[in-house]
Design a protein around this motif. Sequence first.
Motif, PDB file in Angstrom:
ATOM      1  N   ARG A 157       0.797  -1.228   0.000  1.00 20.21           N
ATOM      2  CA  ARG A 157       0.000   0.000   0.000  1.00 20.21           C
ATOM      3  C   ARG A 157       0.830   1.279   0.000  1.00 20.21           C
ATOM      4  NH1 ARG A 157      -2.568   3.611  -0.985  1.00 20.21           N
ATOM      5  NH2 ARG A 157      -4.466   4.442  -0.031  1.00 20.21           N
ATOM      6  N   TYR A 158       2.014   1.254   0.624  1.00 19.60           N
ATOM      7  CA  TYR A 158       2.672   2.520   0.918  1.00 19.60           C
ATOM      8  C   TYR A 158       4.082   2.663   0.347  1.00 19.60           C
ATOM      9  CZ  TYR A 158      -1.186   2.402   4.206  1.00 19.60           C
ATOM     10  OH  TYR A 158      -2.444   2.293   4.758  1.00 19.60           O
ATOM     11  N   SER A 159       4.534   1.754  -0.493  1.00 21.33           N
ATOM     12  CA  SER A 159       5.893   1.852  -1.015  1.00 21.33           C
ATOM     13  C   SER A 159       6.168   3.147  -1.779  1.00 21.33           C
ATOM     14  CB  SER A 159       6.231   0.639  -1.898  1.00 21.33           C
ATOM     15  OG  SER A 159       5.381   0.571  -3.028  1.00 21.33           O
ATOM     16  N   PRO A 160       5.186   3.792  -2.455  1.00 17.22           N
ATOM     17  CA  PRO A 160       5.502   5.052  -3.139  1.00 17.22           C
ATOM     18  C   PRO A 160       5.894   6.185  -2.197  1.00 17.22           C
ATOM     19  CG  PRO A 160       3.457   4.116  -3.988  1.00 17.22           C
ATOM     20  CD  PRO A 160       3.811   3.354  -2.741  1.00 17.22           C
ATOM     21  N   TYR A 161       5.604   6.016  -0.899  1.00 22.20           N
ATOM     22  CA  TYR A 161       5.784   7.105   0.059  1.00 22.20           C
ATOM     23  C   TYR A 161       6.910   6.817   1.042  1.00 22.20           C
ATOM     24  CZ  TYR A 161       1.280   7.100  -2.103  1.00 22.20           C
ATOM     25  OH  TYR A 161       0.291   7.002  -3.050  1.00 22.20           O
ATOM     26  N   MET A 162       7.711   5.801   0.724  1.00 21.05           N
ATOM     27  CA  MET A 162       8.864   5.449   1.545  1.00 21.05           C
ATOM     28  C   MET A 162       9.986   6.458   1.293  1.00 21.05           C
ATOM     29  SD  MET A 162      10.929   1.803   1.732  1.00 21.05           S
ATOM     30  CE  MET A 162      11.394   1.823  -0.010  1.00 21.05           C
ATOM     31  N   LEU A 163      10.588   6.944   2.348  1.00 21.31           N
ATOM     32  CA  LEU A 163      11.731   7.845   2.228  1.00 21.31           C
ATOM     33  C   LEU A 163      12.947   7.092   1.690  1.00 21.31           C
ATOM     34  CD1 LEU A 163      11.327   9.740   5.617  1.00 21.31           C
ATOM     35  CD2 LEU A 163      10.865  10.664   3.343  1.00 21.31           C
ATOM     36  N   PRO A 164      13.864   7.744   0.980  1.00 25.60           N
ATOM     37  CA  PRO A 164      13.873   9.186   0.693  1.00 25.60           C
ATOM     38  C   PRO A 164      13.175   9.508  -0.630  1.00 25.60           C
ATOM     39  CG  PRO A 164      15.939   8.231   0.007  1.00 25.60           C
ATOM     40  CD  PRO A 164      15.132   7.104   0.598  1.00 25.60           C
ATOM     41  N   PHE A 165      12.619  10.692  -0.705  1.00 30.84           N
ATOM     42  CA  PHE A 165      12.143  11.242  -1.970  1.00 30.84           C
ATOM     43  C   PHE A 165      12.172  12.760  -1.872  1.00 30.84           C
ATOM     44  CE2 PHE A 165       8.244  10.378   0.532  1.00 30.84           C
ATOM     45  CZ  PHE A 165       7.640  11.627   0.532  1.00 30.84           C
ATOM     46  N   ASP A 166      12.185  13.414  -3.007  1.00 33.25           N
ATOM     47  CA  ASP A 166      12.217  14.869  -3.053  1.00 33.25           C
ATOM     48  C   ASP A 166      10.809  15.442  -3.014  1.00 33.25           C
ATOM     49  OD1 ASP A 166      15.008  14.919  -3.314  1.00 33.25           O
ATOM     50  OD2 ASP A 166      14.879  14.728  -5.508  1.00 33.25           O
ATOM     51  N   GLU A 167      10.683  16.641  -2.484  1.00 37.52           N
ATOM     52  CA  GLU A 167       9.403  17.337  -2.551  1.00 37.52           C
ATOM     53  C   GLU A 167       9.093  17.654  -4.004  1.00 37.52           C
ATOM     54  OE1 GLU A 167       8.026  20.216   0.550  1.00 37.52           O
ATOM     55  OE2 GLU A 167       8.338  21.650  -1.084  1.00 37.52           O
ATOM     56  N   THR A 168       7.911  17.272  -4.455  1.00 35.72           N
ATOM     57  CA  THR A 168       7.596  17.435  -5.866  1.00 35.72           C
ATOM     58  C   THR A 168       6.089  17.461  -6.093  1.00 35.72           C
ATOM     59  OG1 THR A 168       7.976  16.497  -8.075  1.00 35.72           O
ATOM     60  CG2 THR A 168       7.616  14.943  -6.289  1.00 35.72           C
ATOM     61  N   GLU A 169       5.667  18.084  -7.167  1.00 35.03           N
ATOM     62  CA  GLU A 169       4.265  18.020  -7.566  1.00 35.03           C
ATOM     63  C   GLU A 169       3.952  16.611  -8.070  1.00 35.03           C
ATOM     64  OE1 GLU A 169       2.481  20.917 -10.059  1.00 35.03           O
ATOM     65  OE2 GLU A 169       3.417  22.629  -9.038  1.00 35.03           O
ATOM     66  N   VAL A 170       2.768  16.129  -7.746  1.00 33.46           N
ATOM     67  CA  VAL A 170       2.367  14.773  -8.112  1.00 33.46           C
ATOM     68  C   VAL A 170       0.916  14.776  -8.583  1.00 33.46           C
ATOM     69  CG1 VAL A 170       3.970  13.591  -6.553  1.00 33.46           C
ATOM     70  CG2 VAL A 170       1.725  14.302  -5.707  1.00 33.46           C
ATOM     71  N   ARG A 217      10.580   0.469  -6.791  1.00 38.25           N
ATOM     72  CA  ARG A 217      10.684   1.495  -5.752  1.00 38.25           C
ATOM     73  C   ARG A 217      11.644   1.060  -4.641  1.00 38.25           C
ATOM     74  NH1 ARG A 217       4.623   1.186  -5.721  1.00 38.25           N
ATOM     75  NH2 ARG A 217       3.936   2.557  -7.417  1.00 38.25           N
ATOM     76  N   VAL A 218      11.468  -0.176  -4.182  1.00 35.14           N
ATOM     77  CA  VAL A 218      12.282  -0.649  -3.061  1.00 35.14           C
ATOM     78  C   VAL A 218      13.755  -0.710  -3.457  1.00 35.14           C
ATOM     79  CG1 VAL A 218      12.710  -2.574  -1.495  1.00 35.14           C
ATOM     80  CG2 VAL A 218      10.358  -1.941  -2.068  1.00 35.14           C
TER      81      VAL A 218
END
Length: 296
Positions: free
Chosen positions: A140-153, A259-260
């Motif tokens: 359910r939540y792998s797209p929101y695992m850190l790290p990622f940059d602040e960005t429009e989605v 993603r992982v």
Amino acid sequence: MNTISSVEKPKLSIVLASQNALESTRDCLSAIQKQSNGSDVEIVVVDNSTDKTAEIIKSEFPEIRLVEADNTKLIPELWAIGINESSGEYVALTTTHFVPSETWIASIFKAHEQPYAGIGGAIENDERAGAVAWAVYFCRYSPYMLPFDETEVEDFAADNASYKRRDLDRVKESMRNGFWETFVHKEMRAVGMSLLKSPKIIVYHQKSFTLFGFMNQRFWHGKQFGSARAAAVPGAKRIALVLLSPLIPFLYLYRITGRVVGRRRNIHRYILSLPILILFLVSWSLGEFTGYLRKS
């Protein structure tokens, strides 16, 4: 803390869907209360648990507004009830299966100084979690695992999301069957609103479901998604969706793996939880397939 009883129009409404979260509710609500002191915040919990979660809220958090709902309601339907019951200038959504970071509320206020209609945050998993909880997390939540940059989605999970009330009011029709973020966000973008994903707004996923409980949830959520999607496309495309349904688990597994591996975190936990994750993906796919056949 200012609650709905003492603040006519609070700055922030925190709406929590609560569904059999006996193990995490205390930590979740305590974390929110601790950082909401002195702020114009109302907390609305919409609960349809069968595991005595509501009793904990009533006895240990009497100042929090509790709305009890029918136990057939899905989590997006609980969110929609809570949004309608709240009145804040901003609306933050999560569930009692998550514990917010110590700066969660402050980060939401800071983020909404920007002109975005909705802002989604990061979702991390409890390091002590077992294989089922890790499979739930990756599913359910792998797209929101850190790290990622602040960005429009184009989309983010409502499990850690916040919105400007005035913008939610513009897309009320998209919430008539519950707060299904995919469809709400699609409508927001259609009328020119922008969405942001921020790594500074963090919640921590706790043990949220049993193996069979999450398989059941994935089926019914997939069915609702497929039904709503089928209702919005012409007949020929609906037939194509039905025919392509067997590929859904492989597509999701490909995306999650990417993603992982790409973020170079929790790879060993991913491998250990993979058999359970596959069960969850198949459950969703069967639900989505059923929804395409029986559109709403």
